[in-house]
Design a protein around this motif. Structure first.
Motif, PDB file in Angstrom:
ATOM      1  N   MET A 223       0.830  -1.192   0.000  1.00 54.37           N
ATOM      2  CA  MET A 223       0.000   0.000   0.000  1.00 54.37           C
ATOM      3  C   MET A 223       0.875   1.257   0.000  1.00 54.37           C
ATOM      4  SD  MET A 223      -2.737  -1.521  -0.286  1.00 54.37           S
ATOM      5  CE  MET A 223      -3.338  -3.188  -0.065  1.00 54.37           C
ATOM      6  N   SER A 224       0.272   2.388  -0.297  1.00 51.52           N
ATOM      7  CA  SER A 224       1.038   3.612  -0.486  1.00 51.52           C
ATOM      8  C   SER A 224       0.667   4.673   0.531  1.00 51.52           C
ATOM      9  CB  SER A 224       0.807   4.173  -1.897  1.00 51.52           C
ATOM     10  OG  SER A 224       1.140   3.223  -2.892  1.00 51.52           O
ATOM     11  N   SER A 225       1.578   5.615   0.696  1.00 48.98           N
ATOM     12  CA  SER A 225       1.342   6.796   1.515  1.00 48.98           C
ATOM     13  C   SER A 225       1.066   7.949   0.557  1.00 48.98           C
ATOM     14  CB  SER A 225       2.565   7.094   2.388  1.00 48.98           C
ATOM     15  OG  SER A 225       2.407   8.317   3.066  1.00 48.98           O
ATOM     16  N   ILE A 226      -0.154   8.511   0.645  1.00 48.61           N
ATOM     17  CA  ILE A 226      -0.632   9.459  -0.347  1.00 48.61           C
ATOM     18  C   ILE A 226      -0.933  10.807   0.292  1.00 48.61           C
ATOM     19  CG2 ILE A 226      -2.374   9.895  -2.123  1.00 48.61           C
ATOM     20  CD1 ILE A 226      -0.710   7.380  -2.615  1.00 48.61           C
TER      21      ILE A 226
ATOM     22  N   PRO B 267     -13.473  -2.792 -16.309  1.00 46.21           N
ATOM     23  CA  PRO B 267     -12.568  -2.020 -15.452  1.00 46.21           C
ATOM     24  C   PRO B 267     -12.440  -0.587 -15.944  1.00 46.21           C
ATOM     25  CG  PRO B 267     -11.302  -3.368 -16.977  1.00 46.21           C
ATOM     26  CD  PRO B 267     -12.743  -3.754 -17.172  1.00 46.21           C
ATOM     27  N   LEU B 268     -12.178   0.307 -15.023  1.00 43.32           N
ATOM     28  CA  LEU B 268     -11.842   1.681 -15.403  1.00 43.32           C
ATOM     29  C   LEU B 268     -10.354   1.736 -15.695  1.00 43.32           C
ATOM     30  CD1 LEU B 268     -13.776   3.906 -12.837  1.00 43.32           C
ATOM     31  CD2 LEU B 268     -14.307   3.568 -15.250  1.00 43.32           C
ATOM     32  N   ASP B 269     -10.003   2.261 -16.843  1.00 37.60           N
ATOM     33  CA  ASP B 269      -8.598   2.387 -17.225  1.00 37.60           C
ATOM     34  C   ASP B 269      -8.066   3.748 -16.809  1.00 37.60           C
ATOM     35  OD1 ASP B 269      -8.376  -0.131 -18.359  1.00 37.60           O
ATOM     36  OD2 ASP B 269      -9.054   0.562 -20.325  1.00 37.60           O
ATOM     37  N   VAL B 270      -6.878   3.730 -16.216  1.00 35.27           N
ATOM     38  CA  VAL B 270      -6.182   4.963 -15.843  1.00 35.27           C
ATOM     39  C   VAL B 270      -4.938   5.046 -16.715  1.00 35.27           C
ATOM     40  CG1 VAL B 270      -5.109   6.301 -14.010  1.00 35.27           C
ATOM     41  CG2 VAL B 270      -7.015   4.759 -13.478  1.00 35.27           C
ATOM     42  N   PHE B 271      -4.938   5.966 -17.658  1.00 36.49           N
ATOM     43  CA  PHE B 271      -3.794   6.129 -18.556  1.00 36.49           C
ATOM     44  C   PHE B 271      -2.723   6.952 -17.851  1.00 36.49           C
ATOM     45  CE2 PHE B 271      -7.589   5.874 -21.300  1.00 36.49           C
ATOM     46  CZ  PHE B 271      -7.286   4.678 -21.942  1.00 36.49           C
ATOM     47  N   ILE B 272      -1.484   6.476 -17.911  1.00 29.20           N
ATOM     48  CA  ILE B 272      -0.385   7.168 -17.236  1.00 29.20           C
ATOM     49  C   ILE B 272       0.752   7.429 -18.211  1.00 29.20           C
ATOM     50  CG2 ILE B 272      -1.009   6.066 -15.047  1.00 29.20           C
ATOM     51  CD1 ILE B 272       1.506   4.343 -15.285  1.00 29.20           C
ATOM     52  N   ALA B 273       1.537   8.456 -17.899  1.00 29.02           N
ATOM     53  CA  ALA B 273       2.724   8.786 -18.687  1.00 29.02           C
ATOM     54  C   ALA B 273       3.770   9.372 -17.750  1.00 29.02           C
ATOM     55  CB  ALA B 273       2.397   9.777 -19.789  1.00 29.02           C
TER      56      ALA B 273
ATOM     57  N   ASP C  45       8.478   9.751 -17.183  1.00 30.31           N
ATOM     58  CA  ASP C  45       9.822   9.423 -17.653  1.00 30.31           C
ATOM     59  C   ASP C  45      10.556   8.410 -16.776  1.00 30.31           C
ATOM     60  OD1 ASP C  45       9.611  11.124 -19.839  1.00 30.31           O
ATOM     61  OD2 ASP C  45      10.457  12.846 -18.765  1.00 30.31           O
ATOM     62  N   ASP C  46      10.140   8.263 -15.528  1.00 25.74           N
ATOM     63  CA  ASP C  46      10.859   7.382 -14.612  1.00 25.74           C
ATOM     64  C   ASP C  46      10.113   6.059 -14.458  1.00 25.74           C
ATOM     65  OD1 ASP C  46      13.109   7.323 -12.404  1.00 25.74           O
ATOM     66  OD2 ASP C  46      11.310   6.474 -11.474  1.00 25.74           O
ATOM     67  N   PRO C  47      10.710   4.934 -14.866  1.00 25.98           N
ATOM     68  CA  PRO C  47      10.014   3.645 -14.802  1.00 25.98           C
ATOM     69  C   PRO C  47       9.604   3.252 -13.383  1.00 25.98           C
ATOM     70  CG  PRO C  47      11.930   3.484 -16.244  1.00 25.98           C
ATOM     71  CD  PRO C  47      12.028   4.805 -15.539  1.00 25.98           C
ATOM     72  N   GLN C  48      10.452   3.522 -12.401  1.00 24.86           N
ATOM     73  CA  GLN C  48      10.116   3.144 -11.033  1.00 24.86           C
ATOM     74  C   GLN C  48       8.945   3.962 -10.507  1.00 24.86           C
ATOM     75  OE1 GLN C  48      13.831   3.462  -8.846  1.00 24.86           O
ATOM     76  NE2 GLN C  48      14.309   1.312  -9.236  1.00 24.86           N
TER      77      GLN C  48
ATOM     78  N   VAL D 106       3.107   4.214  -9.158  1.00 22.04           N
ATOM     79  CA  VAL D 106       1.774   4.749  -9.454  1.00 22.04           C
ATOM     80  C   VAL D 106       0.851   3.630  -9.930  1.00 22.04           C
ATOM     81  CG1 VAL D 106       0.467   6.301 -10.966  1.00 22.04           C
ATOM     82  CG2 VAL D 106       2.595   7.080  -9.912  1.00 22.04           C
ATOM     83  N   SER D 107       1.365   2.716 -10.730  1.00 19.93           N
ATOM     84  CA  SER D 107       0.553   1.596 -11.210  1.00 19.93           C
ATOM     85  C   SER D 107       0.083   0.725 -10.048  1.00 19.93           C
ATOM     86  CB  SER D 107       1.348   0.749 -12.212  1.00 19.93           C
ATOM     87  OG  SER D 107       1.596   1.469 -13.398  1.00 19.93           O
ATOM     88  N   ARG D 108       0.968   0.457  -9.091  1.00 16.72           N
ATOM     89  CA  ARG D 108       0.569  -0.337  -7.923  1.00 16.72           C
ATOM     90  C   ARG D 108      -0.505   0.395  -7.126  1.00 16.72           C
ATOM     91  NH1 ARG D 108       6.201  -1.496  -7.871  1.00 16.72           N
ATOM     92  NH2 ARG D 108       6.584   0.188  -6.375  1.00 16.72           N
ATOM     93  N   PHE D 109      -0.356   1.705  -6.977  1.00 18.24           N
ATOM     94  CA  PHE D 109      -1.350   2.492  -6.271  1.00 18.24           C
ATOM     95  C   PHE D 109      -2.691   2.416  -6.996  1.00 18.24           C
ATOM     96  CE2 PHE D 109      -3.320   6.836  -6.204  1.00 18.24           C
ATOM     97  CZ  PHE D 109      -3.948   6.688  -4.965  1.00 18.24           C
ATOM     98  N   ILE D 110      -2.685   2.569  -8.308  1.00 21.63           N
ATOM     99  CA  ILE D 110      -3.922   2.511  -9.094  1.00 21.63           C
ATOM    100  C   ILE D 110      -4.616   1.171  -8.898  1.00 21.63           C
ATOM    101  CG2 ILE D 110      -4.797   2.400 -11.472  1.00 21.63           C
ATOM    102  CD1 ILE D 110      -2.659   4.557 -12.153  1.00 21.63           C
ATOM    103  N   GLU D 111      -3.847   0.107  -8.852  1.00 22.67           N
ATOM    104  CA  GLU D 111      -4.436  -1.216  -8.672  1.00 22.67           C
ATOM    105  C   GLU D 111      -5.117  -1.346  -7.312  1.00 22.67           C
ATOM    106  OE1 GLU D 111      -1.061  -3.663  -9.482  1.00 22.67           O
ATOM    107  OE2 GLU D 111      -1.431  -3.711 -11.651  1.00 22.67           O
ATOM    108  N   THR D 112      -4.596  -0.673  -6.287  1.00 24.00           N
ATOM    109  CA  THR D 112      -5.257  -0.721  -4.977  1.00 24.00           C
ATOM    110  C   THR D 112      -6.614  -0.024  -5.020  1.00 24.00           C
ATOM    111  OG1 THR D 112      -4.352   1.362  -4.033  1.00 24.00           O
ATOM    112  CG2 THR D 112      -3.004  -0.645  -3.815  1.00 24.00           C
TER     113      THR D 112
END
Length: 211
Positions: free
Chosen positions: A1-4, A144-150, A152-155, A160-166
């Motif tokens: 989980m993330s700290s937001i 599913p609702l898609d969240v498009f992201i862009a 420069d930093d892969p990490q 952000v992708s892990r957060f979106i999945e939560t």
């Protein structure tokens, strides 16, 4: 989980915070209007906290839910307080009549915000193609609702992708931050659909992957 940390206390802040809390994330609400931020935190429940507007956000991921006109200034104002953090830009920098953009030619809102961020901070574009009411309602009829992201930093994008999945949503990586221009054009198109044909915001755009 993330700290937001969510900067802002409007409808998108409420929608994102509600889903983030339901997904088990720690959520801090930050706003210039402390009373409004506290009111939102109370409404949300679930352990949401309130941060001071003049103190660096506590979260590892900082979501800007303020209007684009003030977003870069907010980032610049925190200065080194955002170093090492992931900054999610959800804005659509469109003109009031929804016919174009207020950003410089060839740039995007996310890229302009990135210019204001300190070194070591990573800007990721996300959520700009979802209306607040759709985000609150979540997936419909098994889609599913898609969240498009862009970004420069892969990490940073992976975090952000892990957060979106939560949130119970599906991250869709579109590439580097320059792709934010395309995502903001999608946002503009949605506003055009809302204005001229659909006449409401109860819709979303997504990817149908055929096997």
């Amino acid at each position: 989980m993330s700290s937001i940390s969510i900067i802002g206390a409007g409808t998108m802040a409420s929608a994102l915070a509600g889903r983030a809390l339901a997904g088990g994330n720690d959520v801090e609400i930050v706003g210039r209007d402390q009373a409004k931020a506290k009111e939102l935190a109370v409404e949300l429940g679930g352990g949401a906290t309130v941060g001071a507007a003049d103190t660096a956000p506590a979260g590892d991921i900082v979501i800007l839910t303020v209007p684009y006109a003030g977003a870069a200034a907010v980032v610049s104002g925190y200065g080194d307080g955002l170093r090492g953090k992931i900054i999610i830009d959800i804005t659509n920098p469109v003109t009031p009549d929804f016919t174009g953009f207020v950003t410089p030619e060839g740039s995007s809102g996310a890229q302009e915000i990135a210019k204001a961020a300190p070194s070591g901070a990573h800007v990721v574009k996300a959520f700009n193609t979802l209306f607040a009411n759709v985000l609150t309602d979540g997936p419909a009829e098994g889609h599913p609702l898609d969240v498009f992201i862009a970004g420069d930093d892969p990490q940073a994008k992976a975090s952000v992708s892990r957060f979106i999945e939560t949130l119970g949503l599906r991250p869709m990586d579109t590439g580097q931050l320059l792709m934010a221009r395309a995502l903001e054009n999608v946002g503009l198109m949605q506003l055009g659909l809302m204005t001229h044909s659909i006449k409401h915001t109860n819709f979303s755009l997504g990817v149908d992957v055929r096997s």
